[in-house]
Design a protein around this motif. Structure first.
Motif, PDB file in Angstrom:
ATOM      1  N   LYS A 270       0.704   5.379   0.578  1.00 49.31           N
ATOM      2  CA  LYS A 270      -0.490   5.084  -0.215  1.00 49.31           C
ATOM      3  C   LYS A 270      -0.165   4.810  -1.578  1.00 49.31           C
ATOM      4  CE  LYS A 270      -3.731   6.125   3.519  1.00 49.31           C
ATOM      5  NZ  LYS A 270      -5.072   7.026   3.989  1.00 49.31           N
ATOM      6  N   LEU A 271       0.467   6.131  -1.960  1.00 50.32           N
ATOM      7  CA  LEU A 271       0.884   6.350  -3.203  1.00 50.32           C
ATOM      8  C   LEU A 271       2.088   5.331  -3.740  1.00 50.32           C
ATOM      9  CD1 LEU A 271       1.169  10.377  -3.674  1.00 50.32           C
ATOM     10  CD2 LEU A 271      -0.720   8.867  -4.734  1.00 50.32           C
ATOM     11  N   TRP A 272       2.927   5.060  -2.601  1.00 52.58           N
ATOM     12  CA  TRP A 272       3.988   4.176  -2.949  1.00 52.58           C
ATOM     13  C   TRP A 272       3.546   2.675  -3.242  1.00 52.58           C
ATOM     14  CZ3 TRP A 272       5.681  -0.318  -1.142  1.00 52.58           C
ATOM     15  CH2 TRP A 272       7.194  -0.737  -1.384  1.00 52.58           C
ATOM     16  N   ARG A 273       2.582   2.320  -2.385  1.00 54.90           N
ATOM     17  CA  ARG A 273       1.888   0.941  -2.409  1.00 54.90           C
ATOM     18  C   ARG A 273       1.158   0.749  -3.947  1.00 54.90           C
ATOM     19  NH1 ARG A 273       0.323  -1.516   2.755  1.00 54.90           N
ATOM     20  NH2 ARG A 273      -1.292  -2.459   1.516  1.00 54.90           N
ATOM     21  N   ALA A 274       0.447   2.057  -4.376  1.00 55.16           N
ATOM     22  CA  ALA A 274      -0.297   1.697  -5.748  1.00 55.16           C
ATOM     23  C   ALA A 274       0.847   2.036  -6.858  1.00 55.16           C
ATOM     24  CB  ALA A 274      -0.902   3.089  -5.676  1.00 55.16           C
ATOM     25  N   SER A 275       2.081   2.445  -6.496  1.00 53.27           N
ATOM     26  CA  SER A 275       2.977   2.600  -7.758  1.00 53.27           C
ATOM     27  C   SER A 275       3.924   1.494  -7.610  1.00 53.27           C
ATOM     28  CB  SER A 275       3.892   3.705  -7.335  1.00 53.27           C
ATOM     29  OG  SER A 275       3.087   4.915  -7.764  1.00 53.27           O
TER      30      SER A 275
ATOM     31  N   LEU B  68      -6.557  11.700  -0.020  1.00 54.25           N
ATOM     32  CA  LEU B  68      -5.299  10.715  -0.109  1.00 54.25           C
ATOM     33  C   LEU B  68      -5.333  10.340   1.466  1.00 54.25           C
ATOM     34  CD1 LEU B  68      -3.708   8.867  -1.662  1.00 54.25           C
ATOM     35  CD2 LEU B  68      -2.000  10.617  -1.341  1.00 54.25           C
ATOM     36  N   VAL B  69      -5.117  11.513   2.469  1.00 53.94           N
ATOM     37  CA  VAL B  69      -5.105  11.209   3.816  1.00 53.94           C
ATOM     38  C   VAL B  69      -6.118  10.339   4.310  1.00 53.94           C
ATOM     39  CG1 VAL B  69      -4.933  12.192   5.915  1.00 53.94           C
ATOM     40  CG2 VAL B  69      -3.488  13.159   4.165  1.00 53.94           C
ATOM     41  N   VAL B  70      -7.527  10.654   4.156  1.00 50.63           N
ATOM     42  CA  VAL B  70      -8.531   9.862   4.579  1.00 50.63           C
ATOM     43  C   VAL B  70      -8.597   8.576   3.879  1.00 50.63           C
ATOM     44  CG1 VAL B  70      -9.292  11.953   5.696  1.00 50.63           C
ATOM     45  CG2 VAL B  70      -9.958  11.210   3.443  1.00 50.63           C
TER      46      VAL B  70
ATOM     47  N   PRO C  20      -0.683   2.414   6.914  1.00 47.22           N
ATOM     48  CA  PRO C  20       0.202   1.597   6.206  1.00 47.22           C
ATOM     49  C   PRO C  20       1.640   1.755   6.734  1.00 47.22           C
ATOM     50  CG  PRO C  20       0.092   3.797   4.984  1.00 47.22           C
ATOM     51  CD  PRO C  20      -0.900   3.846   6.145  1.00 47.22           C
ATOM     52  N   TYR C  21       2.455   0.419   6.924  1.00 46.61           N
ATOM     53  CA  TYR C  21       3.585   0.228   7.458  1.00 46.61           C
ATOM     54  C   TYR C  21       4.728   0.806   6.273  1.00 46.61           C
ATOM     55  CZ  TYR C  21       1.848  -2.388  11.430  1.00 46.61           C
ATOM     56  OH  TYR C  21       1.231  -2.512  12.428  1.00 46.61           O
TER      57      TYR C  21
END
Length: 315
Positions: free
Chosen positions: A165-170, A22-24, A114-115
């Motif tokens: 990235k998880l926040w954006r996906a959710s 997820l980091v990369v 991501p911001y």
């Protein structure tokens, strides 16, 4: 026991691998080339409508316009809006048009990070290439200010940007700015401004445990704005029950004065002073028309209310 330990180790390795992946994992996409012919005047107008100056200027400390905003104190930590001047080290002076487009519409930095969603990029996702070109042209005229923005004061785990990235996906949603063919041009212009550039829902919608807007509570108001502030409902029925009309709401967005002669306080005062007070009358009327669902309301409710000669501050 050995089997249990082995399973635990395998789970840890699997979890570690997932986090590493997820980091990369890249976020965002490369924008198409942005046209170089931007209109500075139109870009400056769009920047005012979008609240750029209000958020990215520290007025309390007498900061230069767009040199970095006052701290936003939230439940997740303190965030500092960055320097948006043309300084090439501390600002955005070395950004390309495509870097700018990626940041504004996708919420992703030129480095691919991501911001945080304290930046209202979700509302700008439908800006056109010409909108971006105009904004970019306007920002290139901002004098450089060599001031570094403080680092966000965010504790673990919220300081881990890969988690965004998880926040954006959710939770990431596109703004509701597409025109409704069954509505007038004025109403649709209001929809475009309210749900896009002016990002009214950022403050007037409640948030969930992750700080994301709750779609079902859109425009119902919020009790958890930065700094402990609150915002009222701006749903059409609630606005009408409080005596708002198209005329007096448009007037309030221009002047900050309510029909009772009170003045907006808190963050809404900043929105008016540094944003909506610069908008054209037809755009203010469009926003009021959309918010009040005015085309479905008896025209008798759209009469103006004269403001009182003196004003008191209200939140």
């Amino acid at each position: 026991m050995r089997k249990a330990v082995g399973l635990a180790a395998a789970a840890a390795l699997t979890g570690g691998a997932a986090v590493a992946a997820l980091v990369v994992w890249p976020v965002g996409r490369t924008p198409d080339p942005i046209p170089p012919e931007g209109n500075v005047e139109r870009g400056a107008y769009l920047a005012r409508a979008s609240g750029c100056i209000a958020c990215h200027t520290d007025f309390e400390k007498g900061g230069a316009p767009l040199a970095g905003g006052a701290p936003l104190k939230t439940d997740f930590g303190v965030f500092y809006p960055p320097n948006l001047t043309s300084d090439k080290v501390h600002g955005i002076g070395d950004w390309s048009r495509e870097d700018f487009a990626k940041a504004i519409r996708q919420g992703v930095s030129p480095e691919g990070e991501p911001y945080y969603p304290t930046f209202t990029y979700p509302f700008y996702a439908n800006f056109t290439d010409q909108d971006i070109a105009d904004l970019y042209a306007a920002f290139t005229t901002v004098p450089p200010v060599a001031e570094e923005t403080p680092e966000h004061e965010v504790s673990f785990p919220f300081d881990q940007r890969w988690g965004l990235k998880l926040w954006r996906a959710s939770f990431l949603e596109r703004p509701l700015t597409d025109p409704d063919p069954g509505r007038s041009e004025l109403w649709n212009r209001g929809k475009e401004l309210v749900n896009g550039a002016a990002h009214c829902g950022a403050c007037h919608t409640g948030r969930n445990f992750a700080g994301a807007r709750v779609s079902e509570a859109r425009f119902e108001g919020s009790d958890s704005l930065p700094g402990g502030r609150k915002s009222p409902s701006i749903r059409a029925r609630d606005l009408r029950e409080r005596g708002w009309t198209v005329s007096n709401l448009a007037y309030a967005l221009q002047t900050g004065l309510t029909p009772e002669g009170d003045a907006f306080g808190g963050s809404m005062a900043e929105v008016v002073q540094n944003g909506t007070s610069f908008l054209r009358q037809e755009d203010l009327t469009a926003m009021a028309t959309y918010l009040l669902e005015a085309e479905a309301v008896d025209t008798a409710m759209s009469g103006a209310a004269d403001p009182a000669p003196e004003a008191t501050v209200v939140d």
